[in-house]
Write an enzyme that holds these catalytic residues in place. Structure first.
Site, PDB file in Angstrom:
ATOM      1  CG  ASP A 294      52.042  31.692  36.991  1.00 25.78           C
ATOM      2  OD1 ASP A 294      50.775  31.861  38.170  1.00 25.78           O
ATOM      3  OD2 ASP A 294      51.307  31.014  35.287  1.00 25.78           O
TER       4      ASP A 294
ATOM      5  CG  ASN B 244      51.274  28.124  26.526  1.00 29.62           C
ATOM      6  OD1 ASN B 244      50.660  27.558  25.196  1.00 29.62           O
ATOM      7  ND2 ASN B 244      51.339  28.527  27.012  1.00 29.62           N
ATOM      8  CG  HIS B 245      54.323  28.382  30.347  1.00 28.19           C
ATOM      9  ND1 HIS B 245      52.824  28.482  29.744  1.00 28.19           N
ATOM     10  CD2 HIS B 245      54.076  27.607  31.319  1.00 28.19           C
ATOM     11  CE1 HIS B 245      52.161  28.431  31.480  1.00 28.19           C
ATOM     12  NE2 HIS B 245      53.037  28.101  32.124  1.00 28.19           N
TER      13      HIS B 245
ATOM     14  CG  ASP C  68      54.447  30.269  25.180  1.00 27.23           C
ATOM     15  OD1 ASP C  68      54.994  30.692  26.299  1.00 27.23           O
ATOM     16  OD2 ASP C  68      53.774  31.221  24.399  1.00 27.23           O
TER      17      ASP C  68
ATOM     18  NE  ARG D  38      43.272  24.728  35.179  1.00 32.97           N
ATOM     19  CZ  ARG D  38      44.318  25.358  34.662  1.00 32.97           C
ATOM     20  NH1 ARG D  38      45.835  25.231  34.391  1.00 32.97           N
ATOM     21  NH2 ARG D  38      43.834  26.469  34.881  1.00 32.97           N
TER      22      ARG D  38
ATOM     23  CG  ASP E  92      48.019  26.127  32.714  1.00 29.70           C
ATOM     24  OD1 ASP E  92      47.188  26.820  32.681  1.00 29.70           O
ATOM     25  OD2 ASP E  92      49.165  26.424  31.943  1.00 29.70           O
TER      26      ASP E  92
ATOM     27  CE1 TYR F 173      47.176  33.949  25.976  1.00 28.38           C
ATOM     28  CE2 TYR F 173      46.144  31.790  27.076  1.00 28.38           C
ATOM     29  CZ  TYR F 173      46.301  33.419  26.737  1.00 28.38           C
ATOM     30  OH  TYR F 173      45.446  34.740  27.261  1.00 28.38           O
TER      31      TYR F 173
ATOM     32  CD  GLU G   7      43.510  28.115  32.525  1.00 25.64           C
ATOM     33  OE1 GLU G   7      43.403  29.273  33.332  1.00 25.64           O
ATOM     34  OE2 GLU G   7      44.585  27.647  31.787  1.00 25.64           O
TER      35      GLU G   7
ATOM     36  CG  ASP H 164      44.085  31.796  37.030  1.00 20.66           C
ATOM     37  OD1 ASP H 164      44.875  31.447  37.837  1.00 20.66           O
ATOM     38  OD2 ASP H 164      43.602  30.567  36.229  1.00 20.66           O
TER      39      ASP H 164
END
Ligand code: MG
Length: 553
Positions: free
Chosen positions: A60, A102-103, A170, A198, A200, A204, A241, A307
């Site tokens: 990613d 987050n992951h 996650d 920043r 991310d 979530y 974000e 994005d």
């Protein structure tokens, strides 16, 4: 006492991988970026945001981290990073980096340990289920690639949670040990000199998986993060974000004790609807929904970033209007919710229109974010998959690979744009630098002027009513001084009267109005001041910035 430097910063974001390759391996790197810092310094930016540069299998684009304490060997070494930080400091440029917690990558040692042993201390770093609930499609970040947020892992003998790609399990933020890991990661990079993060994928962080993890509130985690950064550095900022509904903004800022800054996803979507309609009303309505921010709060405005240009908060018919205006073909759209083009192709290379959009970027309440290549009007490559269309290398010159790398072109990390109107042969830094009329030199000018207008960053703002629906006019006031910016979103000239400025006069600072005749020049001022009640003429896609001064006569 926290430092509020970011309230008036000019931010520039880049990916080290696609900015400048110093060693000819086809991949941009920290030594290459460091060589180009004088270019960025000359442009006038004051803060860099770097996309993830951690070791990563790159499922990613680096947002799948294998090691939070390192630099991907393709991009350089930790030593190269420290030299880069030193060079930034010498030039007065601050650095924000991505905090992607987050992951992790599926290849992170934590996950490898967690999957191989049910009793490993790392097992609870992630979220497991033997019998996961069905996935609501709205929970999928990549709905065209994944169809579930749960993936069965043979080795683990259980399903693990992943909101993003299945290669990005996650993390379990409700586990205090995981939070302690995050605290250490933050302190490590602050110690190396970064000015903040920043953050991310913030919405979530807290998982809606009742019974599988301890309940832990997002509010508490945001306060924890603020505490982690502020305990180490009074100047460190958190930029979230969080593309969320306007009702949630206040939760993210808290009482000045959570996030310092949010991307203005919401206002940006309203802005593009206004641009599509050539009518300022949606933008005005969007801005009016923004909450009053705590003193340390700020918006980061953008045109687009790495994005898709997301339009997910617009109604279906509204989104179709924006698609129709700026991305009419299916190949220009992505995930049913966004645009995968850069701005100049969206606007058919119309220079006036491009300037209008960036003039808005630099004046809307908050601070501006430029993305590498914006300053020269780089285009996109729609033949590349997904969001790679807007992630092509920086175009420095008309030399092979746009001067980005001396490697054979088939060895580049990402292909350069080598054909058409946006080819590096036509659009590049070297060609624009000596041209006084280039977009690059316009961008330097607008940045220089924006830095002389701190009211846009610091000030209280209000929208000024006008008699033209296509015109957006607003005023920013700070420490007894005021600025007014007027933008004509329509492709037709107009004359507009501001409804609430009769006692002041307006001095032109910047804009694309018709050139004044020489007799109008008054010493250091370029234009005769306007009386506040006098009509203001605007060309098609015209914009003008004014300083408000008390009437002298
Ligand atoms: Mg390299």
């Amino acid at each position: 006492m926290e430092s509020l430097w970011y309230k008036n910063a000019i931010v520039y974001v880049l990916d080290v991988e696609t900015f400048m390759d110093s060693n000819g391996d086809g991949i941009g790197d920290f030594p290459g970026l460091t060589q180009r810092l004088d270019y960025l310094s000359g442009l006038g930016i004051t803060c860099l945001w770097l996309h993830p540069f951690y070791p990563s299998p790159n499922r990613d684009d680096g947002y799948d981290v294998m090691d939070y304490y390192g630099v991907d060997p393709c991009l350089g070494t930790l030593g190269d990073f420290v030299e880069f930080m030193h060079a930034c400091k010498e030039r007065g440029i601050r650095v924000l980096i991505d905090l992607v917690v987050n992951h992790t990558s599926i290849q992170h040692p934590w996950f490898q340990a967690a999957r191989s042993d049910r009793h490993s201390k790392y097992r609870d770093y992630y979220i497991w289920s033997d019998d996961p609930p069905p996935t609501d499609p709205a929970e999928l970040v990549f709905p065209d690639v994944e169809d579930s947020i749960w993936e069965y892992d043979e080795q683990a003998g259980a399903y693990y949670l992943h909101h993003f790609y299945k290669e990005q399990p996650d993390l379990n933020i409700s586990n205090p040990v995981v939070r302690d890991e995050i605290r250490k990661i933050i302190h490590f990079w602050l110690q190396l000199g970064v000015s903040g993060f920043r953050v991310d994928a913030v919405p979530y962080f807290v998982k809606n998986v009742e019974g599988l993890v301890e309940q832990y509130e997002l509010e508490s985690f945001l306060e924890d993060l603020r505490c982690y950064v502020s305990s180490w550095s009074a100047e460190a900022v958190l930029l979230a974000e969080a593309n969320v509904e306007s009702e949630s903004f206040s939760m993210y800022f808290g009482d000045g004790n959570r996030m310092h800054m949010l991307f203005s996803f919401f206002a940006n979507q309203k802005k593009f609807l206004a641009l599509a309609r050539q009518d300022a009303t949606p933008l005005i309505e969007g801005l009016r929904q923004l909450p009053h921010l705590p003193r340390s709060g700020q918006w980061l405005n953008f045109v687009r970033h790495h994005d898709e240009l997301t339009l997910d908060q617009l109604g279906d018919a509204e989104r179709d209007e924006v698609f129709h205006a700026f991305a009419p073909e299916a190949n220009m759209q992505i995930y049913g919710r966004g645009i995968r083009r850069r701005l100049p192709p969206m606007l058919n290379s119309n220079r006036r229109h491009i300037e209008l959009v960036y003039s808005l970027l630099f004046t809307l309440p908050g601070i501006p974010l430029l993305r590498y290549g914006d300053e020269i009007g780089m285009g996109d490559d729609l033949s590349l998959p997904d969001r790679d269309s807007v992630r092509t290398p920086m175009q420095w010159s008309d030399e092979p690979n746009g001067g980005f790398s001396s490697a054979a072109h088939d060895r580049l990390a990402k292909p350069v744009i080598s054909e058409g109107d946006y080819s590096y042969k036509r659009v590049n830094v070297a060609a624009q630098q000596p041209d006084p009329n280039s977009l690059l030199n316009w961008m330097s000018q607008v940045i220089r002027m924006r830095r002389q207008c701190p009211e846009f960053g610091w000030g209280d703002w209000d929208i000024i009513e006008t008699d033209e629906p296509c015109v957006f006019a607003h005023r920013c006031q700070w420490r007894g001084k005021a600025l007014i910016a007027v933008h004509n979103l329509a492709n037709r000239a107009c004359t507009v009267t501001l409804k609430s400025n009769p006692l002041n006069q307006l001095v032109d600072l910047f804009g694309n109005c018709a050139s004044p005749t020489p007799t109008e020049c008054q010493g250091e001022r370029y234009y005769r001041p306007l009386s506040g009640s006098q009509p203001i003429s605007l060309e098609p896609y015209g914009y003008r910035w004014f300083r408000v001064e008390a009437k002298s006569d």
